[in-house]
Motif scaffolding. Structure first.
Motif, PDB file in Angstrom:
ATOM      1  N   ARG B 182       0.808  -1.058  -0.058  1.00  0.00           N
ATOM      2  CA  ARG B 182      -0.066   0.127  -0.179  1.00  0.00           C
ATOM      3  C   ARG B 182       0.833   1.252  -0.008  1.00  0.00           C
ATOM      4  N   ASP B 183       2.010   1.122  -0.236  1.00  0.00           N
ATOM      5  CA  ASP B 183       3.026   2.341   0.003  1.00  0.00           C
ATOM      6  C   ASP B 183       3.398   2.190  -1.337  1.00  0.00           C
ATOM      7  N   ILE B 184       2.854   2.994  -2.339  1.00  0.00           N
ATOM      8  CA  ILE B 184       3.195   2.738  -3.814  1.00  0.00           C
ATOM      9  C   ILE B 184       4.518   3.265  -4.348  1.00  0.00           C
ATOM     10  N   GLU B 185       4.683   4.415  -3.629  1.00  0.00           N
ATOM     11  CA  GLU B 185       5.958   5.257  -3.778  1.00  0.00           C
ATOM     12  C   GLU B 185       7.419   4.300  -3.317  1.00  0.00           C
ATOM     13  N   HIS B 186       7.184   4.003  -2.211  1.00  0.00           N
ATOM     14  CA  HIS B 186       8.513   3.082  -1.784  1.00  0.00           C
ATOM     15  C   HIS B 186       8.299   1.805  -2.515  1.00  0.00           C
ATOM     16  N   THR B 187       7.467   1.172  -2.739  1.00  0.00           N
ATOM     17  CA  THR B 187       7.599   0.011  -3.586  1.00  0.00           C
ATOM     18  C   THR B 187       8.220   0.365  -4.912  1.00  0.00           C
ATOM     19  N   GLN B 188       7.695   1.362  -5.598  1.00  0.00           N
ATOM     20  CA  GLN B 188       8.305   1.466  -6.680  1.00  0.00           C
ATOM     21  C   GLN B 188       9.788   1.941  -6.634  1.00  0.00           C
ATOM     22  N   LYS B 189      10.131   2.673  -5.779  1.00  0.00           N
ATOM     23  CA  LYS B 189      11.589   2.869  -5.496  1.00  0.00           C
ATOM     24  C   LYS B 189      12.458   1.546  -5.421  1.00  0.00           C
ATOM     25  N   ILE B 190      11.731   0.374  -4.483  1.00  0.00           N
ATOM     26  CA  ILE B 190      12.735  -0.517  -4.259  1.00  0.00           C
ATOM     27  C   ILE B 190      12.567  -1.517  -5.522  1.00  0.00           C
ATOM     28  N   ILE B 191      11.577  -1.733  -6.236  1.00  0.00           N
ATOM     29  CA  ILE B 191      11.515  -2.258  -7.641  1.00  0.00           C
ATOM     30  C   ILE B 191      12.600  -1.704  -8.548  1.00  0.00           C
ATOM     31  N   GLU B 192      12.664  -0.383  -8.568  1.00  0.00           N
ATOM     32  CA  GLU B 192      13.854   0.151  -9.513  1.00  0.00           C
ATOM     33  C   GLU B 192      14.955  -0.398  -9.119  1.00  0.00           C
ATOM     34  N   GLU B 193      15.404  -0.230  -7.739  1.00  0.00           N
ATOM     35  CA  GLU B 193      16.561  -0.456  -7.165  1.00  0.00           C
ATOM     36  C   GLU B 193      16.993  -2.232  -7.590  1.00  0.00           C
ATOM     37  N   ALA B 194      15.946  -2.980  -7.250  1.00  0.00           N
ATOM     38  CA  ALA B 194      16.182  -4.312  -7.524  1.00  0.00           C
ATOM     39  C   ALA B 194      16.277  -4.492  -8.937  1.00  0.00           C
ATOM     40  N   VAL B 195      15.645  -3.883 -10.017  1.00  0.00           N
ATOM     41  CA  VAL B 195      15.936  -4.247 -11.189  1.00  0.00           C
ATOM     42  C   VAL B 195      17.505  -3.977 -11.635  1.00  0.00           C
ATOM     43  N   LYS B 196      17.801  -2.494 -10.890  1.00  0.00           N
ATOM     44  CA  LYS B 196      19.193  -2.178 -11.361  1.00  0.00           C
ATOM     45  C   LYS B 196      20.459  -3.031 -10.817  1.00  0.00           C
ATOM     46  N   HIS B 197      20.004  -4.034  -9.493  1.00  0.00           N
ATOM     47  CA  HIS B 197      21.033  -4.793  -9.115  1.00  0.00           C
ATOM     48  C   HIS B 197      21.316  -5.788 -10.116  1.00  0.00           C
ATOM     49  N   ASN B 198      22.776  -6.152  -9.927  1.00  0.00           N
ATOM     50  CA  ASN B 198      23.357  -6.897 -10.941  1.00  0.00           C
ATOM     51  C   ASN B 198      23.412  -8.501 -10.194  1.00  0.00           C
ATOM     52  N   GLY B 199      22.442  -9.163 -10.275  1.00  0.00           N
ATOM     53  CA  GLY B 199      22.169 -10.429  -9.669  1.00  0.00           C
ATOM     54  C   GLY B 199      20.669 -10.686  -9.485  1.00  0.00           C
TER      55      GLY B 199
END
Ligand SMILES: Cc1ncc(C[n+]2csc(CCOP(=O)(O)OP(=O)(O)O)c2C)c(N)n1
Lengths: 508, 287
Positions: B182-199
């Motif tokens: 339910r925290d859309i902004e935070h979740t968006q940010k974490i998904i971005e970080e996840a996609v950028k992670h090499n692994g």
């Protein structure tokens, strides 16, 4: 005519395969044909393993139940197999070669080479090539000198090659420019994984061993969707684990080739023995109704060509292709000198992810033409009809290939019908006799020619390495014709040519 | 197969024109929005839309496949992970995101979860954890609270819930995070970080199921955000222990628990490295 059967036996780990290999290679160089049957339990060290190596001046594809020589690396081999000897046959043991340690098997091969009357140089060249250990040449010398010449095999001009079914499937896959092979080890197809893995960098392919078969097949679909040419390989138990994903293939239409090598079942069954018990499974596995292609080669040369056809058809139609083999074909070594057809080009022309401006969606749900889920009755029916239509197109395309082969006496009224690994024994059993042999290669779709051939025959005999005569049943389903005479074997062992010949005589 | 680009919803990039059938108020709507915004934001940062690919499992969560307009496969229940890894091996230049549920990943497909952590493919796994098999009308999953009574478990679920973050850490995941749906902004940010992670980046998204497991609603007050600080493995483990999924007490940290670098599956295979270097797929490789 030369026809000799040599049984090589010992404990697992003593190197009986090396004996067969040395003798085979020497004989091939000498212009002969060989066939090597491997009989071994599921044991890594110890137990009792044996090979039956058959040698002939004519092309052969099977061994006989009685042998001319027993080459024994342990005493047990002598006890178990002395009754398998033909009249006048001989046992040669490795007792006197024990001082050569692990090279005792080289000495034993050399002893037989001498008996056959083959030039020492051919033997030594082979031993030098195969075994780098310096003791091997001394062992070869001692073995060669221990015997006197009994047969004076003449050097012939044939130029055969040796190949097993697993390697041949790998060759067929490479000829199709396979990109990725996904497989979890399981006898009898493990050697196909080994073969494709061995040279993967140079061959520009990747052999991946995931955590299990369910993973293997779902990975394969993912990779295929991304544009790679893929195959998975397994045996019955692993195949059963893949079944849900075969059905996903049917719905998503992502190309997939499956190599299924069957063994004695049900369940874990006889892991290292042979059976043609999985034909029904290959034809039907997967829920729902969707098209597929099932092809059963009967020799390594056919494994090369039919695997290529499987790739071609799968890619062309977005279909499931299954190459069905068994332990006998996968692990026996055959000599062949036929030419292999130029491979068909397998080209990926589909839209795949990564293309600018294109969104490609594939789904396990019933879906519309964009790949988006639907429960609409009209689309559901249309899609089902389209899957049937696709099968009709597959049927048409398959007519370009050899779906059946006719062997033996072309005008004979005695028709034998069989498929897959029984081919070798059938051909050897009917050599020079009044039989026509109809070999079925395409199990699905089934050729229309089968009925025509059956209607021309007076007596029809079904030969299968299973309990229920599975090909016979599908032929009856397709043609309405019941085959009255059935020769079925289901003890985990393949037919030998003499045994089959006798059974055929009884029916005649 | 026709180009689904033609099915893009007007005025809402990356959404299809299909109307979502999730229940009104279901956090799946919000997870969809976080994912859509994350991909849009990544596109602004230079990632190409065509290089994204998605895989969904089967469950309420999986319906995102029909709503998010990216290439991909709507796979089998429990098998989204191997399908996604296969896609990466089939074209290592794709950015693959697997959308799954707790039934999907922690029950039916558990073995794939563990091995994906070990293999470390360069892809992202999102798990919508509503602590319930919801599409099959509410049964207990491995993360459901102990004692939960359902129609198929009238005596209550006997088992202690699994802690998937601890499992992922011990299996070798190189990126472990948790979000609140339910925290859309935070979740968006974490998904971005996840996609950028090499692994292999694993993001557990806790959500309620308003229909079948409303008890999960109680946990809102337990949630707190982690700082961006880099943590050791032991620190991450200790944080993961703060929430035992029983919904009774404790705190629920959200954010990135752990991030480390290790050779990825793609980097281990010379064949795949070659494709990455040339920026081509198997399809384009001359043989
Ligand atoms: C092999 C298989 N078993 C069972 C099902 C039925 N099924 C569909 S969705 C689902 C549960 C989904 O639960 P979860 O992954 O937690 O997703 P949610 O619906 O809660 O979002 C099950 C068991 C299935 N589709 N396939």
């Amino acid at each position: 005519m030369v026809m000799l059967n040599i049984l090589v036996g010992g404990r697992a780990g003593q190197g009986i395969n090396k004996v067969s290999e040395i003798i085979s290679n020497v004989l091939i160089k000498y212009g002969y044909y060989v066939f090597n049957y491997r009989d071994y339990p599921s044991i890594i060290r110890g137990g009792h393993n044996f090979n039956v190596l058959s040698i002939s001046d004519k092309l052969i594809g099977s061994h006989e139940s009685k042998v001319d020589f027993v080459l024994a690396l342990d005493k047990n081999t002598v006890d178990v197999h002395k009754n398998d000897l033909k009249k006048g046959g001989a046992v040669i043991t490795s007792d006197e070669f024990s001082k050569f340690g692990l090279n005792a098997n080289v000495a034993l091969s050399a002893a037989l080479i001498k008996i056959l009357g083959i030039d020492k140089k051919v033997l030594f060249d082979e031993v030098k090539k195969e075994i780098k250990d310096s003791g091997s040449l001394d062992a070869a010398e001692a073995g060669y000198n221990s015997q006197t010449i009994k047969f004076n095999l003449k050097k012939l001009n044939n130029n055969a090659k040796i190949l097993d079914g697993n390697t041949a499937v790998a060759v067929g896959a490479r000829n199709s420019k396979i990109d990725i092979y996904f497989s979890y080890p399981m006898t009898p197809t493990t050697n196909c994984l080994q073969e494709l893995a061995s040279n993967q960098i140079e061959d520009n392919l990747l052999a991946f061993q995931p955590e299990g078969e369910i993973s293997a097949v779902n990975m394969a679909l993912g990779a295929s969707f991304a544009g790679a040419k893929v195959m998975v390989g397994t045996s019955g138990g692993g195949f059963d684990l893949m079944v849900e994903a075969l059905s996903l293939q049917g719905m998503s239409e992502i190309p997939l080739v499956v190599y299924l090598g069957s063994r004695g079942g049900p369940s874990t069954g006889l892991p290292t023995y042979t059976m043609q018990g999985d034909l029904d499974d290959a034809l039907r596995a997967g829920h729902g109704e969707f098209p597929r292609i099932v092809i059963a080669p009967g020799s390594p040369a056919e494994c090369i060509e039919k695997t290529n056809e499987a790739f071609y058809l799968s890619e062309k139609f977005g279909a499931l292709s299954i190459v069905l083999s068994d332990k006998h074909l996968a692990e026996s070594e055959f000599s062949y000198d036929s030419k292999i057809n130029t491979p068909l080009k397998v080209q990926v022309k589909r839209n795949v992810p990564g293309e600018k401006g294109f969104v490609a969606k594939a789904s396990s749900y019933e879906h519309d033409e964009y790949g988006l889920s639907t429960e609409d009755a009209k689309i559901t029916k249309e899609n089902a009809d389209n899957r049937m239509k696709k099968y009709s197109e597959i049927q048409k395309e398959c007519k370009k290939f050899e779906m059946i082969k006719i062997h033996g006496k072309k005008d004979s009224k005695n028709l034998i019908i069989g498929w897959g690994s029984t081919k070798g024994a059938i051909l050897d059993a009917i050599e020079g006799q009044d039989y026509k042999f109809l070999q079925v290669l395409y199990m699905k779709p089934l050729s229309d020619e089968i009925k025509k051939e059956m209607l021309k025959a007076k007596k029809i005999i079904l030969v299968e390495n299973n309990l229920t005569g599975q090909l016979g049943k599908i032929i009856r389903e397709k043609t309405g014709l019941k085959i009255e005479n059935r020769i079925l074997k289901y003890d985990g062992r393949p037919f030998t040519s003499d045994e089959l010949k006798e059974k055929l005589e009884e029916i005649k | 197969m026709k180009n689904a680009m033609k099915r893009e919803r007007k005025g809402q990039p990356l959404a299809t024109d299909v109307n979502p059938t999730w229940c009104p108020g279901c956090p799946d709507h919000m997870i969809f929005e976080s994912a859509r915004r994350a991909v849009l934001s990544l596109m602004k940062q230079g990632y190409k839309r065509e290089n994204f690919a998605m895989v969904s499992g089967i469950g309420c969560h999986g319906k995102i496949f029909d709503y998010l307009n990216l290439s991909g496969i709507y796979g089998l229940h429990g098998r989204a992970i191997p399908t996604a890894i296969g896609m990466k091996i089939g074209n290592p230049n794709l950015k693959v995101i697997a959308f799954t549920g707790d039934g999907d990943t922690y029950s039916e497909g558990m073995e794939h979860f563990i091995h994906a952590c070990r293999f470390n493919p360069n892809m992202t796994l999102l798990v919508n954890d509503n602590q319930s098999f919801s599409l099959t009308t509410g049964q207990a999953t491995p993360t459901s609270q102990q004692g939960w009574k359902t129609k198929t478990e009238p005596l209550g679920d006997f088992n202690k819930p699994l802690n998937p973050l601890m499992l992922a850490l011990s299996a070798g995941a190189t990126f472990v995070a948790r979000c609140n749906a339910r925290d859309i902004e935070h979740t968006q940010k974490i998904i971005e970080e996840a996609v950028k992670h090499n692994g292999f980046s694993y993001v557990e998204i806790i959500q309620d199921c308003l229909i079948f497991n409303p008890e999960a609603l109680k946990r809102d007050k337990m949630i707190y955000k982690l700082t961006d600080k880099k943590r050791t493995f032991d620190e991450a483990m200790n944080l993961a222990k703060e929430f035992d999924y029983n919904l009774k007490d404790g705190k629920i940290p959200i954010g990135i628990f752990y991030k480390t670098e290790r050779k990825t599956l793609e980097e281990e295979w010379p064949q795949l490295n070659n494709l990455i270097k040339k920026n081509i797929s198997w399809k384009d490789l001359k043989k």
